[in-house]
Design a protein around this motif. Structure first.
Motif, short mmCIF file in Angstrom:
data_model
loop_
_atom_site.label_atom_id
_atom_site.label_comp_id
_atom_site.label_asym_id
_atom_site.label_seq_id
_atom_site.Cartn_x
_atom_site.Cartn_y
_atom_site.Cartn_z
N PHE A 1 11.55 9.93 6.85
CA PHE A 1 11.03 8.90 5.95
C PHE A 1 11.65 9.05 4.57
O PHE A 1 12.04 8.09 3.94
CB PHE A 1 9.50 9.06 5.77
CG PHE A 1 8.68 8.70 6.97
CD1 PHE A 1 8.68 7.41 7.48
CD2 PHE A 1 7.87 9.66 7.57
CE1 PHE A 1 7.89 7.08 8.56
CE2 PHE A 1 7.08 9.33 8.66
CZ PHE A 1 7.09 8.05 9.16
N HIS A 2 11.72 10.31 4.10
CA HIS A 2 11.95 10.52 2.67
C HIS A 2 13.23 11.27 2.32
O HIS A 2 13.38 12.45 2.65
CB HIS A 2 10.75 11.24 2.05
CG HIS A 2 9.51 10.41 2.10
ND1 HIS A 2 8.38 10.79 2.74
CD2 HIS A 2 9.27 9.17 1.59
CE1 HIS A 2 7.47 9.83 2.63
NE2 HIS A 2 7.99 8.84 1.94
N HIS A 3 14.12 10.57 1.63
CA HIS A 3 15.17 11.24 0.90
C HIS A 3 14.51 11.98 -0.27
O HIS A 3 13.57 11.45 -0.88
CB HIS A 3 16.16 10.23 0.33
CG HIS A 3 17.13 9.70 1.34
ND1 HIS A 3 18.45 10.07 1.35
CD2 HIS A 3 16.97 8.84 2.38
CE1 HIS A 3 19.08 9.45 2.34
NE2 HIS A 3 18.20 8.70 2.98
N PHE B 1 -0.27 7.29 -0.12
CA PHE B 1 1.12 7.70 0.05
C PHE B 1 1.75 8.14 -1.27
O PHE B 1 2.00 9.31 -1.47
CB PHE B 1 1.92 6.56 0.68
CG PHE B 1 1.30 6.06 1.96
CD1 PHE B 1 1.29 6.88 3.07
CD2 PHE B 1 0.69 4.82 2.03
CE1 PHE B 1 0.69 6.46 4.25
CE2 PHE B 1 0.10 4.39 3.21
CZ PHE B 1 0.09 5.21 4.31
N HIS B 2 1.97 7.16 -2.15
CA HIS B 2 2.78 7.48 -3.33
C HIS B 2 2.18 6.89 -4.61
O HIS B 2 1.45 5.91 -4.57
CB HIS B 2 4.19 6.92 -3.17
CG HIS B 2 4.89 7.37 -1.93
ND1 HIS B 2 5.29 8.67 -1.75
CD2 HIS B 2 5.23 6.71 -0.80
CE1 HIS B 2 5.88 8.78 -0.57
NE2 HIS B 2 5.86 7.61 0.04
N GLY B 3 2.60 7.49 -5.72
CA GLY B 3 2.22 6.97 -7.03
C GLY B 3 3.21 7.43 -8.08
O GLY B 3 4.12 8.23 -7.79
N MET C 1 14.25 2.02 7.98
CA MET C 1 14.69 2.60 6.71
C MET C 1 13.51 2.70 5.76
O MET C 1 12.99 1.68 5.32
CB MET C 1 15.76 1.66 6.13
CG MET C 1 16.68 2.28 5.18
SD MET C 1 17.82 3.42 5.99
CE MET C 1 18.74 2.28 7.05
N HIS C 2 13.09 3.90 5.45
CA HIS C 2 11.95 4.06 4.54
C HIS C 2 12.41 4.39 3.11
O HIS C 2 11.68 4.14 2.16
CB HIS C 2 11.02 5.15 5.06
CG HIS C 2 9.76 5.31 4.27
ND1 HIS C 2 8.64 4.51 4.49
CD2 HIS C 2 9.43 6.13 3.26
CE1 HIS C 2 7.69 4.86 3.64
NE2 HIS C 2 8.14 5.84 2.87
N SER C 3 13.60 4.97 3.00
CA SER C 3 14.14 5.30 1.68
C SER C 3 15.64 5.46 1.82
O SER C 3 16.19 5.37 2.92
CB SER C 3 13.49 6.58 1.14
OG SER C 3 13.80 7.68 1.96
N ASN D 1 0.80 -1.23 0.00
CA ASN D 1 0.00 0.00 0.00
C ASN D 1 0.83 1.28 0.00
O ASN D 1 0.30 2.35 0.26
CB ASN D 1 -0.96 0.00 1.21
CG ASN D 1 -0.22 0.10 2.54
OD1 ASN D 1 1.01 0.18 2.57
ND2 ASN D 1 -0.96 0.09 3.63
N VAL D 2 2.15 1.19 -0.26
CA VAL D 2 3.01 2.38 -0.10
C VAL D 2 3.36 3.07 -1.43
O VAL D 2 3.28 4.29 -1.53
CB VAL D 2 4.30 2.04 0.67
CG1 VAL D 2 5.15 3.30 0.86
CG2 VAL D 2 3.98 1.43 2.03
N ASN D 3 3.75 2.31 -2.43
CA ASN D 3 4.23 2.95 -3.66
C ASN D 3 4.05 1.98 -4.83
O ASN D 3 3.86 0.78 -4.63
CB ASN D 3 5.71 3.33 -3.51
CG ASN D 3 6.16 4.39 -4.51
OD1 ASN D 3 5.40 4.86 -5.36
ND2 ASN D 3 7.43 4.77 -4.42
N ALA E 1 9.86 0.84 -0.18
CA ALA E 1 8.97 1.06 -1.33
C ALA E 1 9.46 2.26 -2.13
O ALA E 1 8.72 2.86 -2.89
CB ALA E 1 7.54 1.27 -0.86
N HIS E 2 10.75 2.63 -1.93
CA HIS E 2 11.34 3.75 -2.66
C HIS E 2 12.62 3.34 -3.36
O HIS E 2 13.71 3.81 -3.03
CB HIS E 2 11.61 4.91 -1.69
CG HIS E 2 10.36 5.58 -1.20
ND1 HIS E 2 9.63 6.44 -1.98
CD2 HIS E 2 9.70 5.48 -0.02
CE1 HIS E 2 8.57 6.87 -1.30
NE2 HIS E 2 8.58 6.30 -0.11
N PRO E 3 12.50 2.44 -4.36
CA PRO E 3 13.69 2.07 -5.13
C PRO E 3 14.14 3.27 -5.97
O PRO E 3 13.37 4.20 -6.18
CB PRO E 3 13.19 0.94 -6.03
CG PRO E 3 11.72 1.22 -6.19
CD PRO E 3 11.27 1.84 -4.90
#
Ligand code: CO
Length: 473
Positions: free
Chosen positions: A287-289, A462-464, A220-222, A127-129, A170-172
């Motif tokens: 969370f986010h770079h 969250f993301h798309g 680690m989120h990103s 459900n994240v990205n 979920a942030h490759p």
């Protein structure tokens, strides 16, 4: 004196379930969608917060739904479908939460917990990205089950690949050389390791690029990536892997805030996988770079930074539905100088910002000037879309009373010269109207170009990503 009547302009509706699956050929559009914009905004996010008698506890726990806004010739179609898999099947067929989520656990016995220690059963609630990998579309979360799906029907099509660890992000990032992706995984066990891995656009077996031992992995989120380095930022929010397996507590409640450790930044050489440089700074959390790049002998790493990890507890649903405020994040730049091991941190903007986006195709691993994202308003929730100019620290904003915009996804105009030439696509909740709309803004001045109305509300997601397919409706 009596209290004024309550007006439904608070954001709580964004945390209530919406399970209806629809397929709408033409949304009502006001304004003008640019004729050049052709493709689909694909998003994932939580859509269901109750299972039988049980309630999911945290914003990150909600059962996933995929959303598709397809734009062609100025028209917008919309579809949404719950993400099919074992997590949804258990909820639908048995009315139970069968797998652990971010902050909700299925109440396993000690025996079951020991059993799953050796053969973990992960949730496939991605459900994240979402990402595009070659011709595949994949929904992702931090559990290691990326789910492939059909871009048109949004039907799930099985597990895309198996990350080399029990936790992932979920942030490759895009690997420009291969057109594939680079991502992070934590391999947990008596000897845990942080890992980075590569996956080619047509491959399903990841190749480990780097492996670094760690006793208590950080959440680690990103991560960051420059042309030469992978940037691993360990915030002092860490977990003992054994407690994760045996405590019986939900996943994130096993992590502990250890500010005395500070924050450790490691630059890993992308060619050799070796830890090339290490820096230490004050405790913080993110969370986010946003982006990372090299310039004049420095490695610059931009992130949305909080003073501590309290934001995670801010996002429990009970609190959010009570209208509690959330911690604001500051756009922060770390300047790392490998030559002398120095690190300097500075704030880049005169606004808070979360769910950051850049002109990724153009600026990933390279200098960027603009960052778009969401910022808070008077409600203490995200109420604005902002564009930050990192050269002078100023920002401009879009907002509308009672409206709550989600992550603004940047889409470059064809043949664009300027970094900010294009549009932003954001799904906005109109709380008073109790429905959502797709907002199309000019990315350079945040002027409204168009909006396309959805007949119901879409819970905050969250993301798309925007998948371009200009020739096809
Ligand atoms: Co994220």
């Amino acid at each position: 004196m009596s209290a004024p009547p309550a007006v439904a302009t608070s954001p709580e509706l964004g945390f209530s379930s919406q399970e209806r699956e629809v397929e709408l050929d033409a949304l009502e559009v006001t304004g003008e969608v640019p004729a050049w914009l052709g493709g689909s905004l694909l998003r994932t996010g939580p859509s269901r917060f109750e299972v039988g008698e049980q309630r999911l506890r945290h914003w990150f726990d909600g059962l996933a739904m995929l959303h598709r806004f397809t734009i062609h010739g100025g028209r917008v179609s919309y579809g949404c479908r719950s993400l099919e898999g074992r997590t949804l099947a258990a909820a639908r067929d048995q009315g139970r939460i069968a797998y652990g989520e971010f902050a909700t656990d299925p109440c396993r016995s000690l025996f079951k917990r020991v059993q799953t220690l050796f053969a973990p059963e992960f949730s496939d609630n991605a459900n994240v990205n979402v990402m595009r990998l070659g011709e595949r579309y994949v929904a992702m979360t931090e559990a290691p089950i990326p789910v492939q799906f059909d871009r048109r029907t949004l039907r799930a099509a099985g597990v895309a690949y198996k990350p080399p660890g029990e936790l992932t992000t979920a942030h490759p990032h895009l690997d420009r050389a291969s057109g594939g992706m680079i991502n992070y995984a934590a391999k947990l066990g008596p000897r845990s390791t942080y890992r980075f891995f590569h996956l080619g656009p047509d491959e399903s077996t990841p190749r480990v690029l780097s492996s670094m031992p760690v006793r208590e992995p950080a959440y680690m989120h990103s991560f960051g990536q420059t042309e030469r380095f992978l940037v691993l930022v360990e915030f002092p929010f860490v977990v003992n892997p054994l407690s994760l397996a045996l405590s019986g507590r939900p996943y994130i409640e096993n992590y502990r805030w250890r500010p005395e450790r500070g924050t450790i930044v490691t630059l890993l050489d992308r060619n050799t996988g070796a830890a090339a440089h290490r820096f230490q700074t004050d405790a913080c959390f993110s969370f986010h770079h946003v982006n990372a790049f090299e310039r004049d002998g420095e490695v610059l790493v931009d992130m949305c930074v909080y003073p501590d990890a309290k934001v995670i507890s801010d996002l429990y649903l009970d609190r959010l539905r009570d209208g509690a405020t959330i911690s604001p994040a500051a756009l922060t730049r770390y300047r790392l100088r490998p030559a002398d091991g120095s690190l300097r941190a500075s704030t880049l903007a005169d606004t808070d910002i979360e769910l950051p986006r850049i002109n990724y195709r153009r600026c990933h691993e390279r200098p960027h000037r603009y960052v778009w994202g969401n910022a808070q308003g008077g409600s203490g929730w995200l109420e604005r879309i902002v564009k930050v100019d990192t050269e002078d620290g100023t920002h401009i904003a879009w907002s509308q009373e009672g409206c709550y915009p989600g992550e603004p996804v940047f889409v470059a105009a064809p043949g664009a010269d300027r970094e900010d030439e294009g549009v932003l696509l954001s799904v906005v909740l109109d709380a008073a109207a109790e429905r959502s709309f797709l907002l199309v803004l000019d990315a350079s001045d945040l002027g409204e170009l168009a909006r396309a109305q959805v007949p119901h509300h879409i819970p905050f997601s969250f993301h798309g990503q925007f998948a371009s397919h200009p020739e096809e409706g």
